[in-house]
Design a protein around this motif. Sequence first.
Motif, PDB file in Angstrom:
ATOM      1  N   ALA A 151       4.880  -3.477  -9.669  1.00  0.00           N
ATOM      2  CA  ALA A 151       3.661  -2.706  -9.947  1.00  0.00           C
ATOM      3  C   ALA A 151       3.657  -2.231 -11.394  1.00  0.00           C
ATOM      4  O   ALA A 151       2.634  -2.307 -12.079  1.00  0.00           O
ATOM      5  CB  ALA A 151       3.555  -1.518  -8.996  1.00  0.00           C
TER       6      ALA A 151
ATOM      7  N   LYS B  24      -0.140  -1.656  -3.037  1.00  0.00           N
ATOM      8  CA  LYS B  24      -1.200  -2.633  -2.748  1.00  0.00           C
ATOM      9  C   LYS B  24      -2.093  -2.730  -3.986  1.00  0.00           C
ATOM     10  O   LYS B  24      -2.000  -1.917  -4.907  1.00  0.00           O
ATOM     11  CB  LYS B  24      -2.014  -2.174  -1.537  1.00  0.00           C
ATOM     12  CG  LYS B  24      -1.192  -2.082  -0.258  1.00  0.00           C
ATOM     13  CD  LYS B  24      -2.026  -1.553   0.877  1.00  0.00           C
ATOM     14  CE  LYS B  24      -2.059  -0.055   0.727  1.00  0.00           C
ATOM     15  NZ  LYS B  24      -2.563   0.740   1.767  1.00  0.00           N
ATOM     16  N   ASP B  25      -2.980  -3.714  -3.971  1.00  0.00           N
ATOM     17  CA  ASP B  25      -3.905  -3.867  -5.096  1.00  0.00           C
ATOM     18  C   ASP B  25      -4.753  -2.614  -5.282  1.00  0.00           C
ATOM     19  O   ASP B  25      -5.032  -2.199  -6.404  1.00  0.00           O
ATOM     20  CB  ASP B  25      -4.792  -5.100  -4.906  1.00  0.00           C
ATOM     21  CG  ASP B  25      -4.029  -6.398  -5.123  1.00  0.00           C
ATOM     22  OD1 ASP B  25      -3.110  -6.412  -5.970  1.00  0.00           O
ATOM     23  OD2 ASP B  25      -4.359  -7.395  -4.454  1.00  0.00           O
ATOM     24  N   SER B  26      -5.160  -1.987  -4.179  1.00  0.00           N
ATOM     25  CA  SER B  26      -5.962  -0.758  -4.287  1.00  0.00           C
ATOM     26  C   SER B  26      -5.147   0.367  -4.929  1.00  0.00           C
ATOM     27  O   SER B  26      -5.689   1.201  -5.649  1.00  0.00           O
ATOM     28  CB  SER B  26      -6.485  -0.332  -2.919  1.00  0.00           C
ATOM     29  OG  SER B  26      -5.410  -0.088  -2.032  1.00  0.00           O
ATOM     30  N   ASP B  27      -3.826   0.369  -4.685  1.00  0.00           N
ATOM     31  CA  ASP B  27      -2.964   1.369  -5.328  1.00  0.00           C
ATOM     32  C   ASP B  27      -2.928   1.159  -6.837  1.00  0.00           C
ATOM     33  O   ASP B  27      -2.900   2.115  -7.611  1.00  0.00           O
ATOM     34  CB  ASP B  27      -1.536   1.299  -4.771  1.00  0.00           C
ATOM     35  CG  ASP B  27      -1.471   1.595  -3.278  1.00  0.00           C
ATOM     36  OD1 ASP B  27      -2.369   2.287  -2.779  1.00  0.00           O
ATOM     37  OD2 ASP B  27      -0.509   1.129  -2.641  1.00  0.00           O
ATOM     38  N   LEU B  28      -2.939  -0.103  -7.250  1.00  0.00           N
ATOM     39  CA  LEU B  28      -2.934  -0.406  -8.684  1.00  0.00           C
ATOM     40  C   LEU B  28      -4.229   0.064  -9.337  1.00  0.00           C
ATOM     41  O   LEU B  28      -4.228   0.522 -10.483  1.00  0.00           O
ATOM     42  CB  LEU B  28      -2.718  -1.901  -8.918  1.00  0.00           C
ATOM     43  CG  LEU B  28      -1.389  -2.475  -8.405  1.00  0.00           C
ATOM     44  CD1 LEU B  28      -1.287  -3.950  -8.750  1.00  0.00           C
ATOM     45  CD2 LEU B  28      -0.208  -1.700  -8.929  1.00  0.00           C
ATOM     46  N   GLU B  29      -5.328  -0.023  -8.591  1.00  0.00           N
ATOM     47  CA  GLU B  29      -6.599   0.494  -9.116  1.00  0.00           C
ATOM     48  C   GLU B  29      -6.496   2.016  -9.314  1.00  0.00           C
ATOM     49  O   GLU B  29      -6.948   2.549 -10.327  1.00  0.00           O
ATOM     50  CB  GLU B  29      -7.745   0.161  -8.161  1.00  0.00           C
ATOM     51  CG  GLU B  29      -8.091  -1.315  -8.125  1.00  0.00           C
ATOM     52  CD  GLU B  29      -9.131  -1.643  -7.074  1.00  0.00           C
ATOM     53  OE1 GLU B  29      -9.880  -0.740  -6.640  1.00  0.00           O
ATOM     54  OE2 GLU B  29      -9.194  -2.824  -6.694  1.00  0.00           O
TER      55      GLU B  29
ATOM     56  N   TYR C 297       3.596  -4.865  -3.670  1.00  0.00           N
ATOM     57  CA  TYR C 297       4.435  -4.956  -4.867  1.00  0.00           C
ATOM     58  C   TYR C 297       5.500  -3.870  -4.817  1.00  0.00           C
ATOM     59  O   TYR C 297       5.242  -2.762  -4.353  1.00  0.00           O
ATOM     60  CB  TYR C 297       3.597  -4.754  -6.135  1.00  0.00           C
ATOM     61  CG  TYR C 297       2.407  -5.661  -6.246  1.00  0.00           C
ATOM     62  CD1 TYR C 297       2.548  -6.974  -6.672  1.00  0.00           C
ATOM     63  CD2 TYR C 297       1.133  -5.195  -5.934  1.00  0.00           C
ATOM     64  CE1 TYR C 297       1.449  -7.802  -6.772  1.00  0.00           C
ATOM     65  CE2 TYR C 297       0.027  -6.021  -6.042  1.00  0.00           C
ATOM     66  CZ  TYR C 297       0.181  -7.330  -6.461  1.00  0.00           C
ATOM     67  OH  TYR C 297      -0.897  -8.147  -6.564  1.00  0.00           O
TER      68      TYR C 297
ATOM     69  N   LYS D  38       2.798  -5.164 -13.603  1.00  0.00           N
ATOM     70  CA  LYS D  38       1.368  -5.492 -13.519  1.00  0.00           C
ATOM     71  C   LYS D  38       0.514  -4.472 -14.276  1.00  0.00           C
ATOM     72  O   LYS D  38      -0.512  -4.827 -14.835  1.00  0.00           O
ATOM     73  CB  LYS D  38       0.919  -5.561 -12.064  1.00  0.00           C
ATOM     74  CG  LYS D  38       1.276  -6.855 -11.372  1.00  0.00           C
ATOM     75  CD  LYS D  38       0.648  -6.933 -10.015  1.00  0.00           C
ATOM     76  CE  LYS D  38      -0.514  -7.824  -9.823  1.00  0.00           C
ATOM     77  NZ  LYS D  38      -0.823  -8.928 -10.600  1.00  0.00           N
TER      78      LYS D  38
END
Length: 135
Positions: free
Chosen positions: A8, A42-47, A3, A11
């Motif tokens: 990001a 990445k999705d893990s970064d969003l976490e 993203y 989201k």
Amino acid sequence: MGYTISQAAEKMNLTAHTLRYYEKEGLMPFVERTESGIRIFKDSDLEWLSVICCLKGTGMSIKKIKEYIDLSLEGDSTLEERRQIFIRQRESVLAQIREMQKHLTKLDYKIQFYDQACAAKIKRNQLQKPLKQPV
């Protein structure tokens, strides 16, 4: 999937400005950049960002959040111990809140009692007033 910063931010329900601020403060060392310098989330970064937002929401300072991130990225073995400390602190605060709620309930009953007592006294005083005789 990756993203952009604006994607990001959308989201995460944040602004791109907030994410830039987090990056400027060193709170996003985990976000990779392309060769041209564009951030790719990445999705893990969003976490990670959601954890950072939670920590910010607790009032934790930027310095403490940086320490937390550094420890987490290094895989510090004391993380579980620290987690347990926070869990115990949370339970302690919840216990204090429960005690305060009990105290508030007792105070509510006392206020109701005094409201009723005052109303009864006013009514009694009104009944005891002598009737005025016409002159």
